[in-house]
Design an enzyme around this catalytic site. Structure first.
Site, PDB file in Angstrom:
ATOM      1  N   CYS A 236      45.474  43.315  44.324  1.00  0.00           N
ATOM      2  CA  CYS A 236      44.742  41.954  43.584  1.00  0.00           C
ATOM      3  C   CYS A 236      45.857  40.909  43.458  1.00  0.00           C
ATOM      4  CB  CYS A 236      44.587  42.440  42.157  1.00  0.00           C
ATOM      5  SG  CYS A 236      45.864  43.325  41.316  1.00  0.00           S
ATOM      6  N   ARG A 241      44.633  45.305  38.512  1.00  0.00           N
ATOM      7  CA  ARG A 241      43.230  45.211  38.868  1.00  0.00           C
ATOM      8  C   ARG A 241      43.007  46.370  40.141  1.00  0.00           C
ATOM      9  NH1 ARG A 241      41.409  38.864  39.038  1.00  0.00           N
ATOM     10  NH2 ARG A 241      43.847  39.068  39.977  1.00  0.00           N
TER      11      ARG A 241
END
Length: 282
Positions: A236, A241
């Site tokens: 990410c 994430r």
């Protein structure tokens, strides 16, 4: 037990076990102030920038630092660890991934994280938990089994490994360096790693932040071009994430996956690294 039962718990499961002395609960938020507003009784606060990263270099903490952290939170050999936080567990999944790197297997994520616990009206407290005096478990040597470095990413296509960019479509296209509010996490260039598929992390969650069931996950990932039989590297912007998507692929679906925690902040700032822009992998 299914893979889901081994790695994911709901509010009922956790609330019934709040008095279990072998249970270690940790809240990991984007901003630790959230913990002080109110947290699950018995939960420890992990500052993901302080506790889950090296204090000087942009890297993971070493084994000694992890051992001190585990002593503070009381993570012993017999412990079961439950992690949760805001943002549908971005940072909780990063902590899960880090603990797994250092050899902890008895780990759980609270499905839906903090927001679901609060929404369901479950108990909260502002009482902090004193440091544990237990003998902590000894961290295993951090290996590369779940972690990818930039050289692994550069060689991914030659090794039959798919790259999954789990940022927003705007970040993937190169329209923005970072989402609004994250200026300190910007790289020098915008775009994505050539060959990477755009697989936004939130396709794996329902509207309330809970993770979808296995069949739904497989359908949504396949619709994005993900081959669930092939190994994958997730990334990410800074690795949190992508830890969430790694959790989905590796822990829930049993796939072969690694998290590239250097992510776009590293790749997009390195001289000479190939970059693609637009909708297509490139």
């Amino acid at each position: 037990m299914s893979r889901r039962e081994l790695s994911l718990v709901d509010g009922d499961w956790l609330q019934e076990r709040l008095e279990d002395p072998d249970l270690v609960i940790c809240e990991v938020d984007e901003r630790p102030l959230i913990y002080r507003v109110g947290h699950i009784p018995g939960a420890q606060c992990l500052d993901w920038r302080v506790d889950l990263q090296d204090s000087v270099a942009r890297d993971l903490p070493d084994g000694d630092s992890v051992a001190r952290l585990w002593q503070r939170i009381g993570l012993a050999e017999r412990s079961t660890v439950v992690l949760y936080g805001d943002q549908s567990n971005w940072h909780a999944c990063f902590a899960y991934w880090l603990f797994k790197l250092y050899g902890v297997e008895d780990l759980r994520i609270l499905d839906g994280g903090r927001q679901v616990w609060v929404r369901e009206g479950r108990p909260l407290t502002r009482e902090t938990v004193p440091e544990s005096g237990c003998v902590p478990r000894v961290p295993a040597a951090s290996g590369a089994r779940y972690r990818a470095r930039w050289r692994d990413v550069l060689a991914a296509a030659d090794n039959g490994i798919q790259l999954l960019d789990v940022r927003t479509p705007a970040e993937y296209r190169g329209d923005v360096l970072a989402e609004a509010g994250y200026a300190e996490e910007g790289a020098q260039r915008a775009g994505h790693i050539p060959g990477a598929l755009s697989v936004p992390w939130d396709i794996a969650v329902d509207e309330d932040g809970r993770l979808l069931d296995e069949d739904q996950l497989r359908v949504r990932l396949a619709a994005r071009g993900v081959d669930l039989e092939a190994p994958a590297i997730t990334y990410c912007r800074i690795g949190e994430r992508s830890a969430h998507t790694w959790f989905v692929l590796h822990e829930l679906l049993g796939g072969e996956a690694r998290n590239y925690d250097g992510s776009w902040v590293e790749w997009g700032s390195m001289i000479g690294m190939p970059i693609a822009t637009g909708e297509q992998p490139g």
